[in-house]
Design a protein around this motif. Structure first.
Motif: not given
Length: 83
Positions: A25-30, A33-41
């Protein structure tokens, strides 16, 4: 749309530790910054964005009809609830 514009979907299954897929799980900032994430991110990012603007928002964890884990954002606006 703002979250979708700045964040593309990327499954965690590409992240492996000891040969096993890991869900991180990423924080909002992460996520920003990454510009990507899955459903929970992306749900966390959207909920944080909505909360920062005064909305009553939450991240919900559950399963799809196919019994796969999933996360989504729920926001209450006046007397209506939106997924």
């Amino acid at each position: 749309r703002s979250v979708l514009k700045h964040c593309r979907y990327e499954n965690d299954s590409n992240s492996k530790i000891s040969g096993k897929a890991q869900d991180s799980w990423q924080t909002s900032a992460e996520t920003l910054e990454r510009g990507s994430g899955d459903c929970e991110d992306t749900s966390i990012l959207l909920a944080d964005w909505l909360i920062s603007r005064g909305f009553d928002a939450r991240v919900v964890i559950g399963e799809t009809e196919a019994f796969q884990g999933h996360a989504w954002c729920v926001v209450r606006i006046e007397d209506d609830v939106y997924l």
